[in-house]
Design a protein around this motif. Structure first.
Motif, PDB file in Angstrom:
ATOM      1  N   ILE A 141     -98.059  73.639 -47.188  1.00  0.00           N
ATOM      2  CA  ILE A 141     -97.380  74.661 -47.992  1.00  0.00           C
ATOM      3  C   ILE A 141     -95.868  74.454 -47.951  1.00  0.00           C
ATOM      4  O   ILE A 141     -95.181  74.572 -48.971  1.00  0.00           O
ATOM      5  CB  ILE A 141     -97.769  76.070 -47.501  1.00  0.00           C
ATOM      6  CG1 ILE A 141     -99.248  76.323 -47.754  1.00  0.00           C
ATOM      7  CG2 ILE A 141     -96.923  77.131 -48.183  1.00  0.00           C
ATOM      8  CD1 ILE A 141     -99.778  77.573 -47.080  1.00  0.00           C
ATOM      9  N   PHE A 142     -95.343  74.117 -46.781  1.00  0.00           N
ATOM     10  CA  PHE A 142     -93.908  73.875 -46.653  1.00  0.00           C
ATOM     11  C   PHE A 142     -93.456  72.760 -47.592  1.00  0.00           C
ATOM     12  O   PHE A 142     -92.460  72.904 -48.304  1.00  0.00           O
ATOM     13  CB  PHE A 142     -93.554  73.528 -45.207  1.00  0.00           C
ATOM     14  CG  PHE A 142     -92.119  73.129 -45.016  1.00  0.00           C
ATOM     15  CD1 PHE A 142     -91.129  74.091 -45.021  1.00  0.00           C
ATOM     16  CD2 PHE A 142     -91.764  71.801 -44.834  1.00  0.00           C
ATOM     17  CE1 PHE A 142     -89.802  73.731 -44.856  1.00  0.00           C
ATOM     18  CE2 PHE A 142     -90.452  71.432 -44.664  1.00  0.00           C
ATOM     19  CZ  PHE A 142     -89.461  72.397 -44.669  1.00  0.00           C
ATOM     20  N   TRP A 143     -94.204  71.657 -47.608  1.00  0.00           N
ATOM     21  CA  TRP A 143     -93.784  70.553 -48.459  1.00  0.00           C
ATOM     22  C   TRP A 143     -94.001  70.844 -49.935  1.00  0.00           C
ATOM     23  O   TRP A 143     -93.281  70.329 -50.786  1.00  0.00           O
ATOM     24  CB  TRP A 143     -94.463  69.252 -48.029  1.00  0.00           C
ATOM     25  CG  TRP A 143     -93.767  68.715 -46.825  1.00  0.00           C
ATOM     26  CD1 TRP A 143     -94.244  68.672 -45.555  1.00  0.00           C
ATOM     27  CD2 TRP A 143     -92.431  68.227 -46.763  1.00  0.00           C
ATOM     28  NE1 TRP A 143     -93.293  68.180 -44.710  1.00  0.00           N
ATOM     29  CE2 TRP A 143     -92.167  67.885 -45.424  1.00  0.00           C
ATOM     30  CE3 TRP A 143     -91.429  68.035 -47.703  1.00  0.00           C
ATOM     31  CZ2 TRP A 143     -90.944  67.370 -45.006  1.00  0.00           C
ATOM     32  CZ3 TRP A 143     -90.215  67.517 -47.279  1.00  0.00           C
ATOM     33  CH2 TRP A 143     -89.989  67.192 -45.954  1.00  0.00           C
ATOM     34  N   MET A 144     -94.958  71.686 -50.260  1.00  0.00           N
ATOM     35  CA  MET A 144     -95.116  72.104 -51.657  1.00  0.00           C
ATOM     36  C   MET A 144     -93.903  72.938 -52.103  1.00  0.00           C
ATOM     37  O   MET A 144     -93.389  72.752 -53.208  1.00  0.00           O
ATOM     38  CB  MET A 144     -96.410  72.893 -51.840  1.00  0.00           C
ATOM     39  CG  MET A 144     -97.647  72.023 -51.770  1.00  0.00           C
ATOM     40  SD  MET A 144     -99.232  72.901 -51.701  1.00  0.00           S
ATOM     41  CE  MET A 144     -99.067  74.204 -52.844  1.00  0.00           C
ATOM     42  N   VAL A 145     -93.447  73.820 -51.223  1.00  0.00           N
ATOM     43  CA  VAL A 145     -92.269  74.625 -51.542  1.00  0.00           C
ATOM     44  C   VAL A 145     -91.032  73.739 -51.621  1.00  0.00           C
ATOM     45  O   VAL A 145     -90.214  73.884 -52.549  1.00  0.00           O
ATOM     46  CB  VAL A 145     -92.084  75.751 -50.492  1.00  0.00           C
ATOM     47  CG1 VAL A 145     -90.748  76.440 -50.646  1.00  0.00           C
ATOM     48  CG2 VAL A 145     -93.216  76.746 -50.589  1.00  0.00           C
ATOM     49  N   MET A 146     -90.885  72.821 -50.690  1.00  0.00           N
ATOM     50  CA  MET A 146     -89.721  71.933 -50.706  1.00  0.00           C
ATOM     51  C   MET A 146     -89.724  71.038 -51.944  1.00  0.00           C
ATOM     52  O   MET A 146     -88.676  70.763 -52.523  1.00  0.00           O
ATOM     53  CB  MET A 146     -89.671  71.081 -49.435  1.00  0.00           C
ATOM     54  CG  MET A 146     -89.499  71.893 -48.163  1.00  0.00           C
ATOM     55  SD  MET A 146     -88.088  72.992 -48.179  1.00  0.00           S
ATOM     56  CE  MET A 146     -86.781  71.852 -47.858  1.00  0.00           C
ATOM     57  N   ARG A 147     -90.893  70.603 -52.360  1.00  0.00           N
ATOM     58  CA  ARG A 147     -91.002  69.786 -53.574  1.00  0.00           C
ATOM     59  C   ARG A 147     -90.599  70.609 -54.800  1.00  0.00           C
ATOM     60  O   ARG A 147     -89.913  70.114 -55.688  1.00  0.00           O
ATOM     61  CB  ARG A 147     -92.436  69.254 -53.728  1.00  0.00           C
ATOM     62  CG  ARG A 147     -92.655  68.444 -54.968  1.00  0.00           C
ATOM     63  CD  ARG A 147     -91.868  67.137 -54.915  1.00  0.00           C
ATOM     64  NE  ARG A 147     -92.086  66.429 -56.154  1.00  0.00           N
ATOM     65  CZ  ARG A 147     -91.104  65.934 -56.914  1.00  0.00           C
ATOM     66  NH1 ARG A 147     -89.854  66.051 -56.525  1.00  0.00           N
ATOM     67  NH2 ARG A 147     -91.365  65.318 -58.036  1.00  0.00           N
ATOM     68  N   ALA A 148     -90.999  71.882 -54.822  1.00  0.00           N
ATOM     69  CA  ALA A 148     -90.606  72.747 -55.938  1.00  0.00           C
ATOM     70  C   ALA A 148     -89.100  72.991 -55.947  1.00  0.00           C
ATOM     71  O   ALA A 148     -88.516  73.224 -57.009  1.00  0.00           O
ATOM     72  CB  ALA A 148     -91.351  74.075 -55.849  1.00  0.00           C
ATOM     73  N   GLU A 149     -88.475  72.905 -54.789  1.00  0.00           N
ATOM     74  CA  GLU A 149     -87.023  73.071 -54.704  1.00  0.00           C
ATOM     75  C   GLU A 149     -86.271  71.787 -55.039  1.00  0.00           C
ATOM     76  O   GLU A 149     -85.049  71.790 -55.079  1.00  0.00           O
ATOM     77  CB  GLU A 149     -86.629  73.547 -53.309  1.00  0.00           C
ATOM     78  CG  GLU A 149     -87.067  74.962 -53.019  1.00  0.00           C
ATOM     79  CD  GLU A 149     -86.738  75.389 -51.602  1.00  0.00           C
ATOM     80  OE1 GLU A 149     -86.200  74.569 -50.820  1.00  0.00           O
ATOM     81  OE2 GLU A 149     -87.018  76.544 -51.280  1.00  0.00           O
ATOM     82  N   GLY A 150     -86.985  70.679 -55.239  1.00  0.00           N
ATOM     83  CA  GLY A 150     -86.341  69.451 -55.678  1.00  0.00           C
ATOM     84  C   GLY A 150     -86.297  68.313 -54.686  1.00  0.00           C
ATOM     85  O   GLY A 150     -85.676  67.291 -54.956  1.00  0.00           O
ATOM     86  N   PRO A 170     -87.448  64.956 -52.943  1.00  0.00           N
ATOM     87  CA  PRO A 170     -88.245  63.836 -53.454  1.00  0.00           C
ATOM     88  C   PRO A 170     -89.632  63.804 -52.809  1.00  0.00           C
ATOM     89  O   PRO A 170     -89.785  64.147 -51.634  1.00  0.00           O
ATOM     90  CB  PRO A 170     -87.438  62.599 -53.037  1.00  0.00           C
ATOM     91  CG  PRO A 170     -86.088  63.088 -52.670  1.00  0.00           C
ATOM     92  CD  PRO A 170     -86.230  64.517 -52.288  1.00  0.00           C
ATOM     93  N   PRO A 171     -90.659  63.397 -53.538  1.00  0.00           N
ATOM     94  CA  PRO A 171     -92.012  63.388 -52.978  1.00  0.00           C
ATOM     95  C   PRO A 171     -92.183  62.403 -51.826  1.00  0.00           C
ATOM     96  O   PRO A 171     -93.106  62.543 -51.036  1.00  0.00           O
ATOM     97  CB  PRO A 171     -92.897  63.011 -54.164  1.00  0.00           C
ATOM     98  CG  PRO A 171     -91.992  62.395 -55.166  1.00  0.00           C
ATOM     99  CD  PRO A 171     -90.623  62.968 -54.928  1.00  0.00           C
ATOM    100  N   GLY A 172     -91.316  61.433 -51.681  1.00  0.00           N
ATOM    101  CA  GLY A 172     -91.414  60.469 -50.594  1.00  0.00           C
ATOM    102  C   GLY A 172     -91.236  61.100 -49.228  1.00  0.00           C
ATOM    103  O   GLY A 172     -91.775  60.621 -48.239  1.00  0.00           O
ATOM    104  N   PHE A 173     -90.479  62.186 -49.154  1.00  0.00           N
ATOM    105  CA  PHE A 173     -90.298  62.856 -47.872  1.00  0.00           C
ATOM    106  C   PHE A 173     -91.611  63.435 -47.361  1.00  0.00           C
ATOM    107  O   PHE A 173     -91.906  63.361 -46.180  1.00  0.00           O
ATOM    108  CB  PHE A 173     -89.263  63.977 -47.973  1.00  0.00           C
ATOM    109  CG  PHE A 173     -87.840  63.485 -47.994  1.00  0.00           C
ATOM    110  CD1 PHE A 173     -87.427  62.463 -47.158  1.00  0.00           C
ATOM    111  CD2 PHE A 173     -86.925  64.057 -48.856  1.00  0.00           C
ATOM    112  CE1 PHE A 173     -86.128  62.014 -47.173  1.00  0.00           C
ATOM    113  CE2 PHE A 173     -85.623  63.609 -48.879  1.00  0.00           C
ATOM    114  CZ  PHE A 173     -85.215  62.591 -48.036  1.00  0.00           C
ATOM    115  N   ALA A 174     -92.402  64.021 -48.235  1.00  0.00           N
ATOM    116  CA  ALA A 174     -93.677  64.606 -47.811  1.00  0.00           C
ATOM    117  C   ALA A 174     -94.627  63.524 -47.323  1.00  0.00           C
ATOM    118  O   ALA A 174     -95.335  63.706 -46.328  1.00  0.00           O
ATOM    119  CB  ALA A 174     -94.300  65.394 -48.954  1.00  0.00           C
ATOM    120  N   THR A 175     -94.655  62.403 -48.013  1.00  0.00           N
ATOM    121  CA  THR A 175     -95.520  61.305 -47.601  1.00  0.00           C
ATOM    122  C   THR A 175     -95.088  60.747 -46.249  1.00  0.00           C
ATOM    123  O   THR A 175     -95.936  60.442 -45.403  1.00  0.00           O
ATOM    124  CB  THR A 175     -95.497  60.186 -48.666  1.00  0.00           C
ATOM    125  OG1 THR A 175     -95.820  60.763 -49.933  1.00  0.00           O
ATOM    126  CG2 THR A 175     -96.470  59.088 -48.328  1.00  0.00           C
TER     127      THR A 175
END
Length: 184
Positions: free
Chosen positions: A128-137, A139-144
């Motif tokens: 959930i944290f990374w989904m929120v952070m992705r919505a805030e802009g 980059p998707p590489g950080f979540a991976t």
């Protein structure tokens, strides 16, 4: 109670368990330790989430509403200490709701099942944290890049929760009970 008041609600819940304010105080101290001290003992870049343990164990004993009531300020403190913009607040509140909802369907006493629940809660919280952070802009590489760390963090959290529950089970004898009276 008047009969009009009773019709608005399907059940009345009487909870005997941990009081909210002392748990909030301890969780605040755990949030501070989580951001200041615990990163010093990182294993493979991951740390156990003491705040998630507190929220999940409290929610499993007190219910979904009270778990969310603890998750909101706990997540807010993590956001303040970590400098993030609301990701931890949303994620920790949702985890408190989910853990409290699951507590209606599981046996919360013991050590193994609640410890596994704490580990799974870390995975859900990080997702959930990374989904929120992705919505805030972000980059998707950080979540991976942090998925591996999230798995190790979940394992470490489950181990710490298990150890805490075993020690607590030997020292504390008070148990939480939730009595629900349903109306039809």
């Amino acid at each position: 109670m008047s009969s009009f008041y009773r019709r608005k609600y399907r059940s009345i819940e009487i909870t005997v368990g941990p009081a909210f304010w002392p748990v909030l105080g301890w969780t605040s101290l755990l949030a501070l330790a989580q951001t200041v001290l615990i990163p010093l003992i990182a294993f493979r870049g991951a740390v156990p989430s003491l705040v998630t343990i507190a929220v999940v164990l409290y929610a499993s004993r007190a219910g979904a509403r009270r778990g969310a009531m603890l998750g909101l300020p706990a997540g807010l403190l993590l956001d303040i200490f970590a400098g993030t913009a609301g990701g931890w607040t949303i994620a920790t509140t949702v985890v408190g709701l989910l853990a409290g909802g699951l507590s209606r369907r599981m046996f919360a006493d013991g050590a193994f099942v609640p410890a596994v629940l704490c580990g799974l809660a870390v995975l859900v919280r990080d997702l959930i944290f990374w989904m929120v952070m992705r919505a805030e802009g972000f980059p998707p590489g950080f979540a991976t890049a942090h998925a591996h760390t999230a798995l190790w963090g979940a394992l470490l959290t489950a181990v710490v929760a298990f150890a805490w529950l075993v020690v607590r089970g030997r020292m504390v004898t008070d148990k939480t009970t939730i009595e629900r009276y349903g109306y039809t």
